[in-house]
Design a protein around this motif. Structure first.
Motif, mmCIF file in Angstrom:
data_model
loop_
_atom_site.group_PDB
_atom_site.id
_atom_site.type_symbol
_atom_site.label_atom_id
_atom_site.label_comp_id
_atom_site.label_asym_id
_atom_site.label_seq_id
_atom_site.Cartn_x
_atom_site.Cartn_y
_atom_site.Cartn_z
ATOM 1 N N PRO A 1 0.823 -1.213 0.000
ATOM 2 C CA PRO A 1 0.000 0.000 0.000
ATOM 3 C C PRO A 1 0.861 1.270 0.000
ATOM 4 O O PRO A 1 2.081 1.215 -0.133
ATOM 5 C CB PRO A 1 -0.809 -0.136 1.294
ATOM 6 N N GLY A 2 0.208 2.411 0.126
ATOM 7 C CA GLY A 2 0.923 3.673 0.221
ATOM 8 C C GLY A 2 0.684 4.627 -0.931
ATOM 9 O O GLY A 2 1.322 5.672 -1.015
ATOM 10 N N PHE A 3 -0.239 4.292 -1.830
ATOM 11 C CA PHE A 3 -0.628 5.184 -2.926
ATOM 12 C C PHE A 3 -1.976 5.782 -2.539
ATOM 13 O O PHE A 3 -3.021 5.153 -2.695
ATOM 14 C CB PHE A 3 -0.691 4.409 -4.232
ATOM 15 N N ALA A 4 -1.951 7.010 -2.013
ATOM 16 C CA ALA A 4 -3.149 7.627 -1.443
ATOM 17 C C ALA A 4 -4.010 8.274 -2.517
ATOM 18 O O ALA A 4 -3.501 8.929 -3.424
ATOM 19 C CB ALA A 4 -2.752 8.671 -0.408
ATOM 20 N N GLU A 5 -5.321 8.104 -2.384
ATOM 21 C CA GLU A 5 -6.286 8.815 -3.230
ATOM 22 C C GLU A 5 -7.360 9.423 -2.344
ATOM 23 O O GLU A 5 -7.950 8.724 -1.508
ATOM 24 C CB GLU A 5 -6.951 7.884 -4.237
ATOM 25 N N VAL A 6 -7.609 10.712 -2.507
ATOM 26 C CA VAL A 6 -8.736 11.353 -1.841
ATOM 27 C C VAL A 6 -9.616 12.000 -2.901
ATOM 28 O O VAL A 6 -9.155 12.368 -3.982
ATOM 29 C CB VAL A 6 -8.295 12.415 -0.815
ATOM 30 N N VAL A 7 -10.879 12.134 -2.585
ATOM 31 C CA VAL A 7 -11.808 12.921 -3.386
ATOM 32 C C VAL A 7 -12.211 14.113 -2.525
ATOM 33 O O VAL A 7 -12.806 13.940 -1.458
ATOM 34 C CB VAL A 7 -13.048 12.114 -3.799
ATOM 35 N N VAL A 8 -11.819 15.310 -2.962
ATOM 36 C CA VAL A 8 -12.120 16.516 -2.186
ATOM 37 C C VAL A 8 -13.305 17.251 -2.793
ATOM 38 O O VAL A 8 -13.497 17.264 -4.012
ATOM 39 C CB VAL A 8 -10.890 17.453 -2.095
ATOM 40 N N ARG A 9 -14.107 17.844 -1.920
ATOM 41 C CA ARG A 9 -15.241 18.671 -2.350
ATOM 42 C C ARG A 9 -14.749 20.112 -2.428
ATOM 43 O O ARG A 9 -14.682 20.817 -1.418
ATOM 44 C CB ARG A 9 -16.389 18.553 -1.348
ATOM 45 N N ALA A 10 -14.381 20.526 -3.627
ATOM 46 C CA ALA A 10 -13.752 21.831 -3.830
ATOM 47 C C ALA A 10 -14.740 22.801 -4.456
ATOM 48 O O ALA A 10 -14.872 22.870 -5.684
ATOM 49 C CB ALA A 10 -12.519 21.688 -4.720
ATOM 50 N N ARG A 11 -15.455 23.521 -3.638
ATOM 51 C CA ARG A 11 -16.356 24.580 -4.096
ATOM 52 C C ARG A 11 -17.284 24.125 -5.226
ATOM 53 O O ARG A 11 -17.395 24.777 -6.261
ATOM 54 C CB ARG A 11 -15.552 25.798 -4.545
ATOM 55 N N GLY A 12 -17.910 23.006 -5.035
ATOM 56 C CA GLY A 12 -18.868 22.536 -6.028
ATOM 57 C C GLY A 12 -18.348 21.499 -6.985
ATOM 58 O O GLY A 12 -19.103 20.996 -7.817
ATOM 59 N N SER A 13 -17.054 21.164 -6.903
ATOM 60 C CA SER A 13 -16.485 20.121 -7.752
ATOM 61 C C SER A 13 -15.906 19.002 -6.897
ATOM 62 O O SER A 13 -15.380 19.248 -5.803
ATOM 63 C CB SER A 13 -15.369 20.689 -8.634
ATOM 64 N N LEU A 14 -15.989 17.791 -7.405
ATOM 65 C CA LEU A 14 -15.336 16.641 -6.774
ATOM 66 C C LEU A 14 -14.048 16.373 -7.544
ATOM 67 O O LEU A 14 -14.077 16.046 -8.731
ATOM 68 C CB LEU A 14 -16.245 15.416 -6.814
ATOM 69 N N VAL A 15 -12.920 16.532 -6.874
ATOM 70 C CA VAL A 15 -11.615 16.407 -7.511
ATOM 71 C C VAL A 15 -10.859 15.244 -6.872
ATOM 72 O O VAL A 15 -10.737 15.179 -5.642
ATOM 73 C CB VAL A 15 -10.798 17.700 -7.370
ATOM 74 N N HIS A 16 -10.369 14.341 -7.722
ATOM 75 C CA HIS A 16 -9.570 13.209 -7.241
ATOM 76 C C HIS A 16 -8.108 13.653 -7.161
ATOM 77 O O HIS A 16 -7.536 14.107 -8.161
ATOM 78 C CB HIS A 16 -9.694 12.018 -8.201
#
Length: 283
Positions: free
Chosen positions: A149-164
């Protein structure tokens, strides 16, 4: 369907960037991202100083920061402290940690000893995944290449957009064969999110013209090559001569600028300098 979604997203981004006279689309979302190998919070003077690390991160102005070489109760070098959690508190950011190694503690009742990558975000984090990549263990020299493991992925809620957003740390060895496998596996992970805005941040441990990165550049844009100022060198921090830290983006993401800080703080807080990119995505 994925191809249609990708074209639609790219068209929306283009229209948004063109301005209100060209489209009634809502304005695009601008955010700043950074990749920073923090060397566990140890600077070029050999001292562990999380206040200095936090100040260096804050100085990037980044909304989302991918970190590499992150300790959590790992050992003496970082005083067995949880580096990622302390940085999140100091910076008032959300955090997710993706351990590469997770070992039993030295004493019963103590936290596990962990080391890996992380993501800090001013935006809420909707999802988190710790993906595997093929690695050679630095803790077991007799172990061959294996999924770790160690490959991080987040989905952020950036002012109306979902960014991976992804934080990665590729193999450092001179033999590129492990990095070749890691690049292929990285592209498989990113392909699962096709059509979404994707930002790959990390320490790739090789130059942008390295042959093992060629497949990556067929699918992503090198943010610094697109809009960088200066040479982009990030390593070694005191007098950089290599560009090995990156902000790469999918076609759904525009790059407005990229830079490597040239301050005394950036030259001393870690053995790498951060790379910072200003990006934009459709709302």
């Amino acid at each position: 369907m994925k191809r249609i979604a990708t074209v639609a997203a790219a068209t929306l981004l283009t229209a948004a960037l063109a301005g209100p006279e060209a489209s009634a689309a809502p304005p695009p979302v601008a955010l700043t991202v950074a990749s920073y190998n923090i060397h566990a919070g140890i600077g070029t003077d050999g001292n562990f100083d999380l206040d200095r690390t936090a100040t260096a991160i804050a100085a990037t102005g980044a909304d989302v920061v991918a970190l590499q070489e992150v300790d959590r109760h790992w050992g003496d070098r970082s005083e067995y402290r949880s580096v990622v959690d302390e940085l999140a508190r100091k910076l008032h950011m959300h955090a997710r940690f993706a351990p590469i190694y997770s070992f039993e503690p030295p004493d019963r009742g103590k936290p596990r000893r962990e080391y890996g990558t992380a993501v800090l975000s001013r935006f809420p984090i909707a999802e988190f995944t710790n993906h595997d990549l093929t690695r050679l263990s630095t803790q077991d020299p007799d172990a061959g290449p294996q999924p770790m493991p160690g490959f991080a992925e987040v989905v952020v809620r950036a002012r109306g957009s979902l960014v991976h957003v992804y934080s990665t740390h590729l193999d450092y060895r001179g033999d590129p064969s492990i990095r070749e496998r890691q690049v292929a596996e990285t592209l498989d992970v990113l392909a699962a999110d096709e059509g979404a805005p994707r930002v790959l941040l990390g320490d790739f441990n090789t130059a942008p013209d390295a042959a093992e990165l060629d497949p990556l550049w067929t699918e992503l844009d090198d943010g610094f090559a697109e809009a960088g100022a200066g040479d982009g060198f990030t390593y070694p921090a005191e007098s950089p001569e290599k560009r090995i830290d990156y902000a790469a983006v999918s076609g759904e993401v525009g790059v407005r600028g990229a830079r490597v800080p040239a301050t005394d703080l950036a030259a001393t807080a870690s053995d790498h300098r951060p790379v910072v990119a200003d990006v934009v995505v459709a709302r």
